[in-house]
Each structure stands twice: as C-alpha cells, then as structure tokens.
Design a protein around this motif. Sequence first.
Motif, PDB file in Angstrom:
ATOM      1  N   CYS A  34      -3.390   3.342  -4.612  1.00 19.03           N
ATOM      2  CA  CYS A  34      -3.035   4.418  -5.536  1.00 19.03           C
ATOM      3  C   CYS A  34      -2.740   3.743  -6.870  1.00 19.03           C
ATOM      4  O   CYS A  34      -2.992   2.543  -7.035  1.00 19.03           O
ATOM      5  N   CYS A  38       1.477  -1.903  -6.476  1.00 14.44           N
ATOM      6  CA  CYS A  38       2.475  -2.703  -5.774  1.00 14.44           C
ATOM      7  C   CYS A  38       1.908  -4.091  -5.463  1.00 14.44           C
ATOM      8  O   CYS A  38       0.705  -4.260  -5.292  1.00 14.44           O
ATOM      9  N   CYS A  66       3.641   1.471   1.388  1.00 12.31           N
ATOM     10  CA  CYS A  66       3.494   2.818   1.933  1.00 12.31           C
ATOM     11  C   CYS A  66       2.336   2.856   2.922  1.00 12.31           C
ATOM     12  O   CYS A  66       1.625   1.877   3.111  1.00 12.31           O
TER      13      CYS A  66
HETATM   14  S1  SF4 Z   1       1.598   0.254  -1.589  1.00 17.55           S
HETATM   15 FE1  SF4 Z   1       1.396   2.471  -1.650  1.00 17.55          FE
HETATM   16  S2  SF4 Z   1       2.523   3.090  -3.487  1.00 17.55           S
HETATM   17 FE2  SF4 Z   1       2.089   0.886  -3.686  1.00 17.55          FE
HETATM   18  S3  SF4 Z   1       0.117   0.763  -4.831  1.00 17.55           S
HETATM   19 FE3  SF4 Z   1      -0.319   0.674  -2.648  1.00 17.55          FE
HETATM   20  S4  SF4 Z   1      -0.791   2.779  -2.130  1.00 17.55           S
HETATM   21 FE4  SF4 Z   1       0.339   2.849  -4.048  1.00 17.55          FE
END
Ligand code: SF4
Length: 974
Positions: A34, A38, A66
Amino acid sequence: MPNEREATANREAVGLDLNTPSADRITKTTCYMCACRCGIKVHLKDGRIRYIEGNRDHPVNKGVLCAKGSAGIMNHYSPARLRKPLRRAGPRGSGEYEEIEWEEALATATEWLGAIRRSDPRKLAFFTGRDQSQALTGWWASQFGTPNHAAHGGFCSVNMAAAGLYSIGGSFWEFGEPDWENTRYFLMFGVAEDHDSNPIKIGLGKLKSRGAAKFVSVNPIRTGYSAIADEWIGIRPGTDGLFILALIQELLRAGKIDEEYLCRYTNAPWLVIQDEGAADHGLFARDAAGQPLVFDAVTQTITAAHQVEARPQLAGSVALADGRQAVPAFHLVAKRCLDPRYAADAVASETGIGADVIRRIAAELAHAAFEQTVVIDQPWTDWAGRRHDRMVGRPVAMHAMRGISAHSNGFHTCRAIHVLQMLLGAVDSPGSFRYKPPFPRPTPPAVKPTGRAADIQPGKPMPGPPLGFPTSPGDLLVEADGTPRRLDKAYSWEAPLAAHGLMHQVIRNAWAGDPHKIDTLFLFMANMSWNSSMNTAGTIDMLTDKDPATDDYKIPRIIYVDAYASEMVAYADLILPDTTYLERWDCISLLDRPICDADGVADSIRQPVVAPDRDVRPFQDVLIDLGARLGLPALVKEDGSPRYPGGYPDYLVHHERRPGVGMLAGWRGAAGDKQGVGPVNEAQLDAYVANGCFWRHEIPADARYFKHVNRAYLDWAVGMGLLDRAEPIVLQLYSEVLQKFRLAAEGHGDVQPPDQHRPRVKTYFDPLPLWYMPFEEAEVARDTFPLHAITQRPMAMYHSWGSQNAWLRQIHGDNRLHIHRATAAKLGIADGDWVAVISHHGRIKVQAKLMDGVNPNTVWTWNAIGKRSGAWNLAPKAGESQHGFLLNHVISELLPERSDGYRYGNSDPVTGQAAWYDLRVRIEKVAAAEGVSEPQFATLPTPPNLPRRPDVLRYGANFRAPAHGDAHVTGDTK
Ligand code: SF4
C-alpha cells in the motif's frame, strides 16, 4: 510489541524449534503493498521468499506489519504477473496479444512518442496511477514537453491536499499527523482504513493505551478505525462541512477561540477591503511595499501586519487612507460562520447529528483546547525573534481523508476543518495536528503549472512542471477564449486549482477530442478500464470506439505499463511489463511523497530482493531508457549517449534537481557526510542499504512545534533544502487567492472566465468557509434516489492490488452491498437478498448484507473487490467476478445536463477532485436470484504464457521436511 529477547522467550515457551534457520538470507527493503511504505525484512530460503516481517528499526512502522505487508509474497509469486512485452494481435479489448522482445517494444514506443514530440508534444497524454515515482514521471513529462501529465491524486484526495496547502501550507494525508503522545481529543473525518495504515494504527494504539484522550470518528460507516473510536458519529455523506461550521459557530458563541494564536500566526487580523463592485473588493489592504495591513488596537492606527508590537484588532470596520472601509478577515469569517444556516439546530436534520451532540462535541473541543493545555518545557524563538520559555499547545488533533475529499463540496469542507483548527490554535502546537517535513510550505507552494502555448514547442522540454499551484487567474492554462489547454481540463475555469490533475476525465476527453485530440495515451499502473474509472462500461466503449471515417480508434494508441494482468491490459496496443516491488530499485523521495514524521525528515529506497524470473523490466528503468532513446535533453549527454546508462539506481544517485538536491537526501557529499543538500555520493545507495534502506534525520528539539513560525525550524528547513527562504508561513483563515478568481468572474482583470462559467466560479470561489449540497444530490431528484452510496477501502486490500493475492482473497473474495437493517426492513430486503442499485446513470445487481453500523440513509461496499471475469488470471467463475461488483458502474463521470446542454465533470468545482462519494441511488429487491452480480462483461482471455493457476495453494510446504503428505502438494506458485 515484545522485543527480540521477549519474542524468543515466547517462541521457546510454546516449544518452537529455534535452532533450524528459517532463512539463509534476510534482506531489508520497503513494502509496497500500500502507500504507507513500511520497512520490511524479507526472509529468503534457497532464493525463494519464505516470509516477510516488519523492520523494527524503521521510522514508519517500527516493526508493525499488516496483513497486506506479510502477504506480499503472494503478490510477488502471483500467477497474474506479466512475463514479457506484448503487442496487441486482435481488436482492442479482445485480449489477444503476441509476445515481442524488449528491443522491438522500446523501438515501437520510441517511434510513436518520437513522432509526437517532433510535431506536437501535447498529443502525448502520460498519466500514472497510485505509483510513488511522481518526482520522476512529472519531470519526464516536462522533459518530453507535454503538459498532459498527472498521477492519481485528482481522483483520490486533491481536495484535501489543495485545501490544506492553500490554507495552512500542509495537509493531512501522509503529510501531517496527530500529536499522538500529547493530544487529548482526536477528531477523525472519513479516513480510509488502508490509508496511512500502520502509522495510524500505531498512533491509535498509543492514544488509546494512554487512556487520557478521546477519539471521535466522523464517518457514515462504522468499520475499521471507527469501530474502535470512543464515539462514532455516523454522519450523512457530504454534510461534514455543515457539522464543522456548526461546531465553529458554537465555539464562536462561547468565545472559545485562541485570539492570540489567530493574531500572531494567521491572517485573521489582516484588513480586507470592503468596496463592493471595485476590482480590489475582498482583497487585502496593503501598504506601498505590498505588506498587508492591520488595525492596531493600542495605537488606533493602521500598520503593517508584520509589526510585532501591534495588538491587532479582530473585528470592526476601519477607514483606510483612501477613505474606503475595511474589516479584519476574522470579522468576515465569524460573520459567515455565525450565519443561522450553520446553527446546530439548523444542520441537525441535514447531517443526521442531533443539535445536542453538536453542542456537546463543541464543548468537548473547547474543554480539551483551553482547559487541558499541553505544556512542553522547551524554549523556542518565533520568526520575529520573540523568545518563548515553553511550548504551549491546544491538544485537539484532527485528521481527515477521502471521505471528506471525494465530494464536489470537498475543497470547502477541508478548508472548514483547517479554519476550525486555526480558531482553536491547534495547528502544529503540542497536542494538535503536526506538520511532517517538508511541510509546512508557503500557502500555497510557489511552483506554478506549465503548459501555455509558448511553453510547448516541438522537440523541446517545457520550462517547468506540468502541475503547480495557481494564485490568480493569470496562472491558468487556458486559451485566449478561456477554453482549456490541458486534456483533463486542469487549471481551466472548470477546475482552476487542479493541483493533481483530473485523471478521471482523461479517457472521455481523449475519446471526444475535447479540448484537443491526442495520439498516444501512456498509462502506468492505472486500471482505467475498471476500478479507476467512473462509468466503467462507457469507458470500455470509449477505449474501443473507432472513427468511422478512418476506421482508426478514437484514442489512436495506448501504451500500458503494469506488473499484472489487470483489466486495463486488454485495452492497450503495447504492454510493457513491470517488475514486482521486490525485484527493483525504487525511491521514496522528499521530492515526491516522503516518509517523514513530525520529529524527523526521512526518505527511503527499495532494493532488489530477488532477480526477476521473467522478461520484465522496472518501469523507472524503462522510462529513463525511453527518454534517452527520444533524446530528452536531461536524459542524454552532449554526445547523445544515455546520461544514466545504469537506469534508475544511476539516476537516483546522480540526478540533481537543483545543485545539491537529488532524489535522495541522505548521505550526500563525496564522503557521505552531508544531509539534505550536498554533492553526489557514488556510494549513496550502499549507505542506504547498510542502514536498512532508509535515512532519517531528527529535527532539533526547539524546532519541533510551531514549524510555520519557528525560527529554528525555518532555518533548519532552509539548510536541509526543504524551504527556499526562512520566512514565516502565515496561515490563511481568509483566502485571498479564491477571491481573486471570484473577482475575475465578476468582470475584473485581464483573464476572465467565459460567460458560461462565470456563475459557477463566482459561487464556489468564496474566500470564506462554505457548505453547499453536493452536485449530484442537488441535481437529481432526492425522492427518486433517496440513498447515498459510497465505498470503503478495507485494511486488507489496497485498491485492486490485492486482487491476485491468494492470501488476501481469502479475506475479501467478494463484496456485498451493506444496508442499515431499518432501511432494509422498510424495503422488504433480507440478508443475502439480491437487489438492484439504480442511479441516474445506470443499474447494477448485487447481493445485500444487513448491518447496524451505517448511516440509515447510506449503502456502501468495499472498494475494488469486484473483478472482471478472466482478469488477474483468476478463474472465470471466481467470486470476485461472480458475486463481487463495482459501484463504479453506476457513477457517471459527468454531471446531468444543464439547461444550456453543457455537462460539467463529476468533480469539485475548485480543484476538479473526482466526486465519487456524491452518488445517489435507490435500491429495489430483485425477484430473480440466480446468484450472479450484474453487469457481467465478456470473460477476458489470459495473456500469453501466464502460468496455470494453482488448484490448491500450499505455498511454503516445500520449505518444510516432507511430512503429512506434503510430497504431493500442488500449487506452490513457481
Ligand atoms: S506493511 Fe501494510 S501498511 Fe505498511 S506499507 Fe505494507 S501494506 Fe502498507
């Protein structure tokens, strides 16, 4: 979250074997499931990805991962990955393709684009989706010479960005954050659950575990963040502006505003000329040097606003030197907000929020702001040299996003939120909303859009970027007769402050040749034949429509770049396959959408974790290669050879946007000892890799709050290359920029709108906060279409990106239309019934799901779960296509016809933001329930040589020693 030692102890406690290495290599990079970006650690075994965990050192997620992030494995190994360049071999839309070599693909693109550039560069329309390479793509478009460029912001949240940048020099989105540690009251408006996902989740965790703050979520739907709010306000869609203005009225009546903050840091005391009919009516009174004026209550004289000794008056009329009257901006704002139409009792029925609730929320805001003041024992100095012993803040934080933005009244609603923040003194003070660098910036940033006739020359770059921030009608990109110059009509009288373009209008306008014809539509990562377009069926028709006179397509050529076999692939003539995010170098730049936080400036990279096992190339490499082949000046050396032969990593290190400022701000200078600004460092990427693929630099302690007026911050920001000048950024309670456009509509100035647009510009370019009914609701019969229909983005899917993800599909394999139980009961609809959803534009058939946590006047569904049969290499009868659906089919890209026959775009009139959430519908129970959603489109064939879809997926079984029949597993998506 447990630390490493505690985590080990936990694993041992449950008897896990910790001696068997799970990976033979762990590589740090940045997630791209997304837009949060992260930090992740990718565990590899025998060259294959075994699992992904969060990087605990990373500033964005601090180890949190996530569902999407951990499921990145399934995106990487997706059977929907394109494998080789493709050339259309059948009619457009048939999905018939033949594989070609890269050399042929690039030669073809070069031939098409080269011919355009030599004749009329505007005939290239280059639009990108939710990518994070806009610092590269916008620059490339300028080098090519076309103004017809934008990314997805126009159909996402440009209202939020523009209202923020024109009001407070920053915005919510990922460009600011609540002061999670200090706030006492957090008010969140319409935030998508996948947006800024891990940072918000971490912040809410902090806030709720502290137990000293209230979290109020204003959203028609109670899912995600709203589900854990202390109070959920299920507002009627499109009425948030009324709610906010009613809150402001209550605060004004109670005298609960921060007058000192308003006088020191906003334009509240600036005198506004009151001379109805004059060319400068509503503009600020200024002295000979152009400085705005205030009325000093102590000396009873008019003086320049920057005279810090003055005690400016906030209300009352004063006579200017020329005899005309003027009033402080605050006077006008207060008068507007005290209008009886914004009284709590007056807005209760429209918003669906009781007047008592509005009054209570206003009182709670006032209590938090003025009775629970947060004090940080940190001396600081403001822009005028005034020393402050402590940082004193109003601990009310706000955050808003697409639910506010995606309405045709969204710009003014966003501005109303910022006005509320300013009145409370809750902008970048302790406990409030905080800017993340490189914000704040001047209101608005100084860059102007480029694309006038003189800016576009065959074979030449444009002299500036395609996107920018107009401050007066003279900055618009219009012809002498006022008609638009850009294909998407951005920066025309239909969308003057279109800071992110209008991607949702591109295909219609290209098809119609309105305002001009194009030759090639070049799209990257934009699923425009499906979930990224309104009027999906009509868009498909436009993509395939031919001119009877020439038998050529009305949009003559389409080049598409994507990593996956999305619905859009079937409509391209040439497909350039991209890599996954784990196979390339990438950059999250301060020049783009950075990953900073309120206490630090940061950027990051992605590095290849594995090599591609297909004949694909990173889009950024391809763009740089194409640029060199086309001879774009900044992409070739004097001898014509490529300037960046090493592709994107070469560009990341060596490209300088201006001296010392490049794509990456960390480890600059030959020795890597410079931060922010400095010469090229040949070893810069090595330094990023060694640091876990990110760079972060702390803001000095005395510079962390009041950034817009904090001397230490302004100086620091100039030193880091974030600001050009260490000048205070005055918050714009009153918008003189909007008034300039209104004056043009009233007949003043050299650049005026055509008569057809005058009333619209005059109405919506109001310098004061304003609410009006969203256009679709105002223009269709409310009785015939009594319900709002909107989408929510789930935490586990990011738009269509999760469509091919075998793990995430198990969370969202199809979608339903969620209806309030009471509403459904009135219509005789039971859980699981099939219903027709009918708008002024079209009709779909979907399955109903009843619930309580939704505004009774609203139906909703998850966004972008519905798929076209055959797309994404899913089985033709996959749940996404058979039971899933798109609301897009019933959303029109145009508003209903006006009396003069003209149809405006379904957009905000100030910024052009796509008004997705204005949709009005009625629902009817459908008698026949054969169990398939409608409409259905012809099944798309799978592009050549994509792997077989696994029947049973047991990814990872082969990492274990054979047991339990694993020797016979199928479907390890190799
Ligand atoms: S870990 Fe989840 S919130 Fe973070 S960039 Fe990846 S998809 Fe997005």
